[in-house]
Design a protein around this motif. Structure first.
Motif, PDB file in Angstrom:
ATOM      1  N   ALA A 182       0.765  -1.203   0.134  1.00  0.00           N
ATOM      2  CA  ALA A 182      -0.091  -0.200   0.026  1.00  0.00           C
ATOM      3  C   ALA A 182       0.919   1.159  -0.048  1.00  0.00           C
ATOM      4  N   ALA A 183       0.151   2.147  -0.536  1.00  0.00           N
ATOM      5  CA  ALA A 183       0.961   3.568  -0.562  1.00  0.00           C
ATOM      6  C   ALA A 183      -0.215   4.549  -0.336  1.00  0.00           C
ATOM      7  N   VAL A 184       0.283   5.750   0.446  1.00  0.00           N
ATOM      8  CA  VAL A 184      -0.754   6.788   0.517  1.00  0.00           C
ATOM      9  C   VAL A 184       0.151   7.868  -0.108  1.00  0.00           C
ATOM     10  N   VAL A 185      -0.458   8.621  -1.139  1.00  0.00           N
ATOM     11  CA  VAL A 185       0.376   9.704  -1.933  1.00  0.00           C
ATOM     12  C   VAL A 185      -0.427  11.076  -1.594  1.00  0.00           C
ATOM     13  N   GLN A 186       0.188  11.913  -1.250  1.00  0.00           N
ATOM     14  CA  GLN A 186      -0.318  13.238  -1.177  1.00  0.00           C
ATOM     15  C   GLN A 186       0.307  14.285  -2.276  1.00  0.00           C
ATOM     16  N   PRO A 187      -0.753  14.626  -3.323  1.00  0.00           N
ATOM     17  CA  PRO A 187      -0.117  15.181  -4.421  1.00  0.00           C
ATOM     18  C   PRO A 187       0.236  16.793  -3.738  1.00  0.00           C
TER      19      PRO A 187
ATOM     20  N   ASN B  93      -2.200  -2.427  -3.179  1.00  0.00           N
ATOM     21  CA  ASN B  93      -1.564  -3.466  -4.330  1.00  0.00           C
ATOM     22  C   ASN B  93      -1.098  -2.703  -5.522  1.00  0.00           C
ATOM     23  N   PRO B  94      -0.451  -1.683  -5.627  1.00  0.00           N
ATOM     24  CA  PRO B  94      -0.091  -0.856  -6.867  1.00  0.00           C
ATOM     25  C   PRO B  94       0.971  -1.853  -7.738  1.00  0.00           C
ATOM     26  N   ARG B  95       0.805  -1.513  -8.865  1.00  0.00           N
ATOM     27  CA  ARG B  95       2.041  -2.169  -9.602  1.00  0.00           C
ATOM     28  C   ARG B  95       2.504  -1.146 -10.671  1.00  0.00           C
ATOM     29  N   VAL B  96       3.741  -0.922 -10.380  1.00  0.00           N
ATOM     30  CA  VAL B  96       4.653  -0.031 -11.475  1.00  0.00           C
ATOM     31  C   VAL B  96       4.557  -0.622 -12.846  1.00  0.00           C
ATOM     32  N   THR B  97       4.146   0.044 -13.800  1.00  0.00           N
ATOM     33  CA  THR B  97       3.782  -0.320 -15.338  1.00  0.00           C
ATOM     34  C   THR B  97       4.852   0.021 -15.993  1.00  0.00           C
ATOM     35  N   ALA B  98       5.382   1.331 -15.922  1.00  0.00           N
ATOM     36  CA  ALA B  98       6.244   2.140 -16.517  1.00  0.00           C
ATOM     37  C   ALA B  98       7.024   2.942 -15.611  1.00  0.00           C
ATOM     38  N   ALA B  99       8.381   3.252 -15.807  1.00  0.00           N
ATOM     39  CA  ALA B  99       9.357   4.078 -15.214  1.00  0.00           C
ATOM     40  C   ALA B  99      10.006   4.920 -16.239  1.00  0.00           C
ATOM     41  N   SER B 100      10.309   6.127 -15.776  1.00  0.00           N
ATOM     42  CA  SER B 100      11.164   6.776 -16.842  1.00  0.00           C
ATOM     43  C   SER B 100      12.778   6.555 -16.463  1.00  0.00           C
ATOM     44  N   GLU B 101      13.539   6.873 -17.657  1.00  0.00           N
ATOM     45  CA  GLU B 101      14.862   6.469 -17.546  1.00  0.00           C
ATOM     46  C   GLU B 101      15.698   7.410 -16.727  1.00  0.00           C
ATOM     47  N   ALA B 102      14.911   8.782 -16.736  1.00  0.00           N
ATOM     48  CA  ALA B 102      15.501   9.911 -15.952  1.00  0.00           C
ATOM     49  C   ALA B 102      15.302   9.563 -14.438  1.00  0.00           C
ATOM     50  N   SER B 103      16.333   9.672 -13.660  1.00  0.00           N
ATOM     51  CA  SER B 103      16.207   9.394 -12.413  1.00  0.00           C
ATOM     52  C   SER B 103      16.781  10.658 -11.332  1.00  0.00           C
TER      53      SER B 103
ATOM     54  N   VAL C  62      19.423   6.842  -2.711  1.00  0.00           N
ATOM     55  CA  VAL C  62      18.275   6.028  -3.305  1.00  0.00           C
ATOM     56  C   VAL C  62      18.083   6.611  -4.592  1.00  0.00           C
ATOM     57  N   PRO C  63      18.236   5.934  -5.599  1.00  0.00           N
ATOM     58  CA  PRO C  63      17.888   6.390  -6.854  1.00  0.00           C
ATOM     59  C   PRO C  63      16.448   6.095  -7.404  1.00  0.00           C
ATOM     60  N   ARG C  64      15.473   7.061  -7.531  1.00  0.00           N
ATOM     61  CA  ARG C  64      14.425   6.835  -8.087  1.00  0.00           C
ATOM     62  C   ARG C  64      14.234   7.397  -9.348  1.00  0.00           C
ATOM     63  N   PRO C  65      13.342   6.836 -10.196  1.00  0.00           N
ATOM     64  CA  PRO C  65      12.799   7.543 -11.408  1.00  0.00           C
ATOM     65  C   PRO C  65      12.086   8.744 -11.183  1.00  0.00           C
ATOM     66  N   LEU C  66      12.130   9.625 -11.970  1.00  0.00           N
ATOM     67  CA  LEU C  66      11.216  10.953 -12.110  1.00  0.00           C
ATOM     68  C   LEU C  66       9.945  10.940 -12.232  1.00  0.00           C
ATOM     69  N   ARG C  67       9.421   9.700 -12.883  1.00  0.00           N
ATOM     70  CA  ARG C  67       8.063   9.501 -13.390  1.00  0.00           C
ATOM     71  C   ARG C  67       7.933   8.035 -13.331  1.00  0.00           C
ATOM     72  N   ILE C  68       6.870   7.630 -12.695  1.00  0.00           N
ATOM     73  CA  ILE C  68       6.253   6.286 -12.957  1.00  0.00           C
ATOM     74  C   ILE C  68       4.907   6.440 -13.439  1.00  0.00           C
ATOM     75  N   THR C  69       4.467   5.263 -13.878  1.00  0.00           N
ATOM     76  CA  THR C  69       2.814   5.056 -14.110  1.00  0.00           C
ATOM     77  C   THR C  69       2.619   3.608 -13.165  1.00  0.00           C
ATOM     78  N   VAL C  70       1.543   4.093 -12.584  1.00  0.00           N
ATOM     79  CA  VAL C  70       0.928   2.791 -11.717  1.00  0.00           C
ATOM     80  C   VAL C  70      -0.351   2.124 -11.943  1.00  0.00           C
TER      81      VAL C  70
ATOM     82  N   ALA D 252      -9.810  -4.517  -3.731  1.00  0.00           N
ATOM     83  CA  ALA D 252      -8.811  -4.674  -2.889  1.00  0.00           C
ATOM     84  C   ALA D 252      -9.152  -5.817  -1.773  1.00  0.00           C
ATOM     85  N   PRO D 253      -8.216  -6.471  -1.410  1.00  0.00           N
ATOM     86  CA  PRO D 253      -8.391  -7.593  -0.343  1.00  0.00           C
ATOM     87  C   PRO D 253      -8.837  -7.034   0.822  1.00  0.00           C
TER      88      PRO D 253
END
Length: 94
Positions: free
Chosen positions: A32-37, A49-59, A76-84, A92-93
């Protein structure tokens, strides 16, 4: 239980940019994740139960720590953009 917990945490904690809490830290054994825009007045987004389907090469690489071990930090390296993808709340269970 996770939704009630996330609402309770939101009332108690104001998370700075990039801060968060993992479900197991509050006794919930789920992915689980709680994201505050960043947008003013935007409500939190709860991802079960999120699943990352794409991540930018830029990090970006930033130091991150752990609430359980205050003095431990690491780069910790993180991509600048992801699609979830996530299932709808109703599937959800429990």
């Amino acid at each position: 239980m996770l939704f009630a917990s996330s609402e309770r945490i939101a009332r108690v904690h104001t998370f700075a940019k990039g801060m968060g809490i993992a479900a197991p830290q509050i006794g919930v054994g789920r992915a689980a994740a709680v994201v505050q825009p960043a947008a003013e007045g935007a409500g939190a987004i709860v991802l079960l139960n999120p699943r990352v389907t794409a991540a930018s090469e830029a990090s970006d690489e930033q130091y991150e720590g752990c609430l359980s071990f205050f003095d431990v930090r690491g780069l910790v390296p993180r991509p600048l953009r992801i699609t979830v993808e996530r299932p709808p709340r109703s599937t959800a269970p429990p």
